[in-house]
Design an enzyme around this catalytic site. Structure first.
Site, short mmCIF file in Angstrom:
data_model
loop_
_atom_site.label_atom_id
_atom_site.label_comp_id
_atom_site.label_asym_id
_atom_site.label_seq_id
_atom_site.Cartn_x
_atom_site.Cartn_y
_atom_site.Cartn_z
CD GLU A 92 11.59 4.14 24.15
OE1 GLU A 92 11.89 5.05 24.65
OE2 GLU A 92 12.12 2.79 24.46
CB CYS A 115 15.77 -3.01 17.36
SG CYS A 115 14.65 -3.86 18.52
CB CYS A 122 3.22 -5.33 24.10
SG CYS A 122 2.98 -7.11 23.60
CB CYS A 126 5.89 -11.33 28.74
SG CYS A 126 5.78 -11.95 27.27
CB CYS A 129 8.30 -7.53 28.69
SG CYS A 129 8.31 -6.50 27.25
CB CYS A 344 15.76 -7.40 24.77
SG CYS A 344 16.19 -7.64 23.20
N1 SAH Z 1 6.68 -9.25 21.17
C1 SAH Z 1 7.79 -9.82 20.75
C2 SAH Z 1 8.83 -9.16 20.37
C3 SAH Z 1 9.36 -7.78 21.03
S1 SAH Z 1 10.26 -8.38 22.34
C4 SAH Z 1 8.13 -11.11 21.37
O1 SAH Z 1 8.09 -11.12 22.69
O2 SAH Z 1 9.07 -11.72 20.92
C5 SAH Z 1 11.71 -8.76 21.95
C6 SAH Z 1 12.44 -9.65 23.05
O3 SAH Z 1 12.81 -9.02 23.99
C7 SAH Z 1 11.65 -10.87 23.24
O4 SAH Z 1 12.50 -12.12 23.16
C8 SAH Z 1 11.37 -10.64 24.49
O5 SAH Z 1 10.99 -11.90 25.43
C9 SAH Z 1 12.68 -10.01 25.23
N2 SAH Z 1 12.63 -9.50 26.53
C10 SAH Z 1 11.41 -8.77 26.82
N3 SAH Z 1 11.77 -8.19 28.24
C11 SAH Z 1 13.06 -8.39 28.35
C12 SAH Z 1 14.01 -8.12 29.52
N4 SAH Z 1 13.71 -7.65 30.64
N5 SAH Z 1 15.24 -8.69 29.35
C13 SAH Z 1 15.77 -9.22 28.22
N6 SAH Z 1 14.84 -9.61 26.98
C14 SAH Z 1 13.60 -9.09 27.30
FE1 SF4 Z 2 4.95 -7.91 24.45
FE2 SF4 Z 2 7.10 -7.83 26.05
FE3 SF4 Z 2 6.01 -10.16 25.82
FE4 SF4 Z 2 7.04 -9.17 23.73
S1 SF4 Z 2 8.09 -9.58 25.66
S2 SF4 Z 2 5.09 -10.22 23.76
S3 SF4 Z 2 6.67 -7.03 23.69
S4 SF4 Z 2 5.15 -8.27 26.66
#
Ligand code: SAH
Ligand code: SF4
Length: 361
Positions: A92, A115, A122, A126, A129, A344
């Site tokens: 996306e 973006c 991934c 985390c 996410c 995000c």
């Molecule tokens: N993998 C990279 C970039 C993609 S994620 C990273 O983790 O930085 C982009 C951003 O979205 C990151 O800061 C991530 O922590 C944040 N993010 C992930 N899940 C989220 C959520 N549910 N609410 C708000 N931000 C979120």
């Molecule tokens: Fe991967 Fe989501 Fe963690 Fe970014 S925030 S590293 S996209 S699992």
């Protein structure tokens, strides 16, 4: 046999390919310019190449961009595109209008942020996410990374976006080589010609790759997804934090800031009752002391099925205000496009869930 797609090949490789065809290397440079600067995808119309060369090129190569499968527009003007790659994997791309003037990309305000994704899914996982719940489907090629930006320019013209953030699906530093090649195409003057200062690479904190990124001297801005200011807390929500410890990670981030001469951005998602107290503000301000940086406080975007809560707006504003007393540049970021799941951490999971269900039947 399918032809080689030229999109995403480094300029030097285009030159070599042309040489292999018995042509002069500089034709590779001309081709590069046609692809990215002019956005001409028909060999026949590349008028400064001889007819003979154009025929040779179309016999050996193809120019194939991304095709959107779905397109949604949020009430706030944010747009989300779902692409299916050649092997059906989803990614996306989101276009976020600047906050001052809520204008759609099609209106050509030129202040939009694109973006983009660097992987389908991934592997970092985390716990908060949505993309993380998919696991890694695969790395994107450099062509698929720049292809997202080319698609937007083809659709909305040269002012489709002015800034690029790698904050879509995926961990860019775990697809290092392709991401670097894509950045070089983005920043090349006869490529997409985007200033490296307008590109943000966001990472969950892959320490050795941050060092490597500094060595590549691509000059992009670095954002670290911090989300907790101590090792103990961070590893509760980000399993990767057990591998790359916070003290070493911060050293690499400081080195990046020094060598790039650019401030680093820290992203800090606020989770209700987890990292939103006065103690967290103390820890956070101590962690970044002396570092030229910006902190983006982001309210958690709820992901169905995941056990985290978004704090109240009052709490979010209080946190931002208090932190701002101690650290100069703090922004509280409003999530954009929540109604179309473009915010995000919300990317692609829904569609993917559906696919998984149908795959089981
Ligand atoms: N993998 C990279 C970039 C993609 S994620 C990273 O983790 O930085 C982009 C951003 O979205 C990151 O800061 C991530 O922590 C944040 N993010 C992930 N899940 C989220 C959520 N549910 N609410 C708000 N931000 C979120
Ligand atoms: Fe991967 Fe989501 Fe963690 Fe970014 S925030 S590293 S996209 S699992």
């Amino acid at each position: 046999m399918s032809k080689l797609n030229l999109i995403g090949l480094p300029k030097s490789e285009l030159e070599t390919r042309l040489q292999d065809l018995g042509e002069k290397r500089f034709h590779g440079r001309q081709l590069f310019k046609w692809l990215y600067s002019v956005r001409q995808y028909d060999f026949e119309l590349m008028t400064d190449l001889s007819k003979e060369l154009r025929d040779k090129l179309s016999d050996s190569f193809e120019i194939s961009g991304l095709k959107a499968e779905d397109h949604k527009i949020s009430v706030d003007g944010t747009e989300k595109f779902l692409f299916r790659l050649d092997d059906d994997k989803p990614i996306e791309t989101v276009v976020i209008p600047s906050e001052e003037e809520d204008r759609r990309p099609s209106a050509g305000s030129g202040r939009n942020t694109a973006c983009i994704s660097s992987q389908s899914g991934c592997a970092v996982g985390c716990f908060f996410c949505a993309t993380g719940t998919m696991g890694l489907l695969r790395d994107l090629t450099a062509g698929e990374i720049v292809g997202q930006l080319m698609f937007l320019r083809d659709k909305y013209g040269p002012s489709a976006f002015s800034n690029v953030v790698m904050m879509g699906m995926g961990e860019p530093l775990l697809n290092f080589e392709n991401v670097i090649n894509a950045i070089r195409i983005m920043t090349d003057e006869i490529g997409l010609n985007i200033s490296p200062k307008k590109i943000v690479l966001s990472t969950s904190g892959i320490t050795p790759k941050i060092k490597k990124l500094a060595e590549e001297k691509v000059g992009v801005r670095l954002a670290l997804s911090l989300h907790a200011a101590t090792q103990e807390k961070r590893q509760v929500i980000m399993p990767i934090a057990k591998t790359f410890k916070l003290d070493n990670l911060m050293k690499a981030v400081r080195q990046y800031a020094d060598s790039s001469k650019l401030p680093v951005t820290f992203e800090y998602i606020l989770f209700d009752g987890f990292n939103d107290t006065r103690q967290d503000i103390e820890d956070l301000s101590r962690l970044v002391r002396g570092l030229r940086c910006k902190i983006n406080v982001i309210a958690y975007n709820r992901v169905p099925g995941l056990d985290f809560k978004r704090p109240s707006d009052d709490k979010i504003n209080w946190f931002g205000r208090e932190l701002n007393q101690k650290v100069k540049a703090v922004t509280v970021r409003q999530s954009r496009g929540r109604d179309i799941e473009a915010a995000c951490g919300q990317l692609a999971a829904r569609k993917f869930e559906k696919d998984r269900v149908s795959a089981q039947i």
